[in-house]
Design an enzyme around this catalytic site. Structure first.
Site, mmCIF file in Angstrom:
data_model
loop_
_atom_site.group_PDB
_atom_site.id
_atom_site.type_symbol
_atom_site.label_atom_id
_atom_site.label_comp_id
_atom_site.label_asym_id
_atom_site.label_seq_id
_atom_site.Cartn_x
_atom_site.Cartn_y
_atom_site.Cartn_z
ATOM 1 N N GLU B 142 -0.245 3.753 -14.294
ATOM 2 C CA GLU B 142 0.441 3.670 -12.999
ATOM 3 C C GLU B 142 1.220 2.362 -12.985
ATOM 4 O O GLU B 142 0.624 1.287 -12.929
ATOM 5 C CB GLU B 142 -0.559 3.724 -11.842
ATOM 6 C CG GLU B 142 0.116 3.801 -10.480
ATOM 7 C CD GLU B 142 -0.900 3.973 -9.361
ATOM 8 O OE1 GLU B 142 -0.914 5.042 -8.729
ATOM 9 O OE2 GLU B 142 -1.681 3.038 -9.133
ATOM 10 N N SER B 144 4.018 1.575 -10.928
ATOM 11 C CA SER B 144 4.484 1.100 -9.621
ATOM 12 C C SER B 144 3.413 0.234 -8.985
ATOM 13 O O SER B 144 2.219 0.458 -9.187
ATOM 14 C CB SER B 144 4.769 2.278 -8.690
ATOM 15 O OG SER B 144 5.752 3.101 -9.242
ATOM 16 N N THR B 339 1.834 -8.115 -6.114
ATOM 17 C CA THR B 339 1.456 -7.954 -7.515
ATOM 18 C C THR B 339 0.521 -6.756 -7.615
ATOM 19 O O THR B 339 -0.075 -6.344 -6.623
ATOM 20 C CB THR B 339 0.716 -9.196 -8.042
ATOM 21 O OG1 THR B 339 -0.402 -9.448 -7.180
ATOM 22 C CG2 THR B 339 1.634 -10.403 -8.070
ATOM 23 N N LYS B 340 0.401 -6.189 -8.798
ATOM 24 C CA LYS B 340 -0.374 -4.950 -8.947
ATOM 25 C C LYS B 340 -1.880 -5.166 -8.775
ATOM 26 O O LYS B 340 -2.561 -4.375 -8.144
ATOM 27 C CB LYS B 340 -0.072 -4.348 -10.328
ATOM 28 C CG LYS B 340 -0.780 -3.021 -10.649
ATOM 29 C CD LYS B 340 -0.159 -1.834 -9.911
ATOM 30 C CE LYS B 340 -0.864 -0.521 -10.243
ATOM 31 N NZ LYS B 340 -0.571 0.506 -9.246
ATOM 32 N N VAL B 341 -2.395 -6.224 -9.351
ATOM 33 C CA VAL B 341 -3.835 -6.478 -9.261
ATOM 34 C C VAL B 341 -4.119 -7.349 -8.044
ATOM 35 O O VAL B 341 -3.446 -8.351 -7.824
ATOM 36 C CB VAL B 341 -4.346 -7.181 -10.542
ATOM 37 C CG1 VAL B 341 -5.823 -7.522 -10.423
ATOM 38 C CG2 VAL B 341 -4.088 -6.300 -11.753
#
Lengths: 345, 345
Positions: B142, B144, B339-341
């Site tokens: 993933e 996005s 941010t993603k995390v």
């Protein structure tokens, strides 16, 4: 200073209301024994009462090493889920004691084996009749639609109950908290009156806090929404940086609640992210001075112990909401579209 | 229709991702046996993962008669509360498996006796290493920042797990749900593309749902906030009428999620209150047509069973957020400030 009429009067009455509650700690003792005998404490309530339940999660965890949760009302009251309540205590919170689905939840939980406690301002209410035990809030008549002294006494009652579940009588510290609030009120009133002016046209806000102070974030946001028609959303410090920080710009105020405990570093870090995203910040609470880049600081005196901080740090938010409503030309005593008792279909 | 790149591509990939998950139901079976042996299911996660946890409260309650709660991460990870986990199962949700305080929580809970499960897209992550068991999401990479197929597969994984805890294999119904979503996607894409235009300047919204669909309300609001910079707040139907209804006016859109289950009457009633307060309403979900006075209706086909409705009713919200971002001139693939995390200090 006399208490006066309306919402401001009720905010000012809070120290007296809290003292009435703490004076009756013996009534809490027998309830605490029965709650402590169960494995799980389930809290239910709507609005301010649900915000007080957020506090209870921490109060029970920190003071009694007990697991307390804000339970789903729908799952029992609407879906009739087949849950086992035999090792649960239910603490149901409602100012009026008339909130229908909370009463339904208590009836069902009691029928399935829970020990049920009604925490209410109205010991003759349907909720009190439905529960096995009643813990009266003793807040006195609350006429304003926006709850203030009821919320404060809910926190006080939950702290006393959780403390006694853990073998500690906190009544002396709760009484001392009333003194702390009383001493701070006049200064905070002056500070928020000035602060409200630049926010007169704010239409949305985020309110952030973590741990014990997430309850304060929720309650502050609810007051702003109810009284000031501001779309104020409460967020934990982590949730703020996870997504909503994307919505921030310099016209978007963020109210940060900072108390000096283990959750403070994450609140400080979230505030730094919000600031770098351009938000205008107001910092409130005993550790407000630790929030760098805050445009406005509403420092409160420390509570007698950290777990009681939320009883003090909600007061700036209550007073700010009252002042902001007036700055917006709204009547804080008569919020639009609202009724005092939560109506559930 | 090919899936394509970016967020829209990932939204379109969801049926395929859900089929991958449901094909591996045997891996869930042994985990379910160990979860079912505990009295309390504690769910933890941030952002979309926490929204999926909201769903799990209902999935476990309805499918297994089990008490599941969104647990406080702070209480264990920051305050080090002395909680007893010996009769608890922990289900920790994280796409990346790297969210630091979720990992800390799992380590502490496991050390205090919990059976711990990591539900993650990354079976080689720190979270997977910290937990006793891993339930892989199999959503595929993933890229996005805004989670879509991870969220859908989290709901699928939680439904499978809760079903098996209650002795039911839901994999056939989850596979059928993938077909329902696939059949609906193209029509919903067309509908939301038109709908986004009139909302191009909306800066705030409320999103409401109740019961199983409260998760959908939370997730829809998070997508709007992350991708569209709209301050969208999720509210249960009851919470909406309790306070925030005061903030409504005709320029304030309210997204209403309506599924045909026991919570629907309270959603219909809340929508009527919002409408009479002047809000512009968008109704989405299988029972969207039941919301009177909605300016826009995004009806979805029914799920194979009511408890799986949230897997379908989140799709209009995901697509609307993508379209609205474009209508606002924002890039849905590169949200501002995120941010993603989840970074936790």
């Amino acid at each position: 200073m006399t208490a006066g009429e309306g919402l401001l009067g009720e905010i000012r009455e809070q120290p007296a209301a809290l003292r009435r509650l703490a004076a009756d700690v013996d009534g809490v003792r027998s309830i605490a024994e029965r709650v402590a005998a169960r494995q799980l404490v389930r809290l239910v309530g709507h609005g301010s009462s649900d915000n007080a339940a957020s506090y209870a999660v921490y109060a029970f965890g920190l003071l009694a090493g007990a697991t307390a949760v804000r339970d789903s009302i729908s799952l029992s009251a609407y879906y009739q889920a087949e849950l086992d309540f035999s090792d649960s205590a239910v603490v149901a919170l409602s100012q009026s004691g008339e909130t229908r689905d909370v009463v339904s939840y208590v009836e069902r939980a009691r029928g399935r084996g829970a020990f049920t406690v009604a925490v209410t301002n109205e010991p003759a209410s349907p909720l009190a009749a439905a529960a096995e035990a009643v813990l009266p809030l003793a807040a006195g008549a609350e006429r304003s639609i926006a709850a203030t002294k009821t919320y404060l006494n809910q926190l006080g009652a939950l702290a006393l109950l959780a403390g006694l579940c853990g073998g500690r009588d906190l009544s002396v510290d709760v009484l001392a908290t009333a003194d702390v609030i009383e001493a701070a009120l006049a200064g905070l009133e002056r500070a928020v009156a000035e602060l409200a002016v630049p926010f007169a046209f704010a239409g949305r806000m985020f309110v952030t806090g973590r741990g014990v102070e997430f309850a304060t974030a929720r309650e502050t946001a609810l007051k702003l929404t109810e009284i000031c028609r501001v779309a104020a959303e409460p967020l934990t410090a982590t949730d703020l940086v996870h997504g909503p920080v994307a919505a921030l710009d310099p016209l978007f105020p963020v109210w940060v609640i900072a108390s000096d405990d283990a959750a403070l570093p994450s609140v400080v870090a979230a505030a730094a992210r919000a600031r770098s995203a351009g938000a205008t910040m107001i910092a409130a609470g005993a550790a407000a001075a630790r929030i760098e880049g805050a445009a406005y600081v509403l420092e409160t005196p420390p509570a007698p112990q950290p777990v009681l901080s939320p009883l003090v740090s909600v007061v700036p938010g209550q007073l700010f909401a009252w002042s902001l409503a007036r700055a917006k030309g709204l009547d804080p005593d008569v919020p639009t579209h609202l009724t005092k008792v939560t109506v559930t279909p």
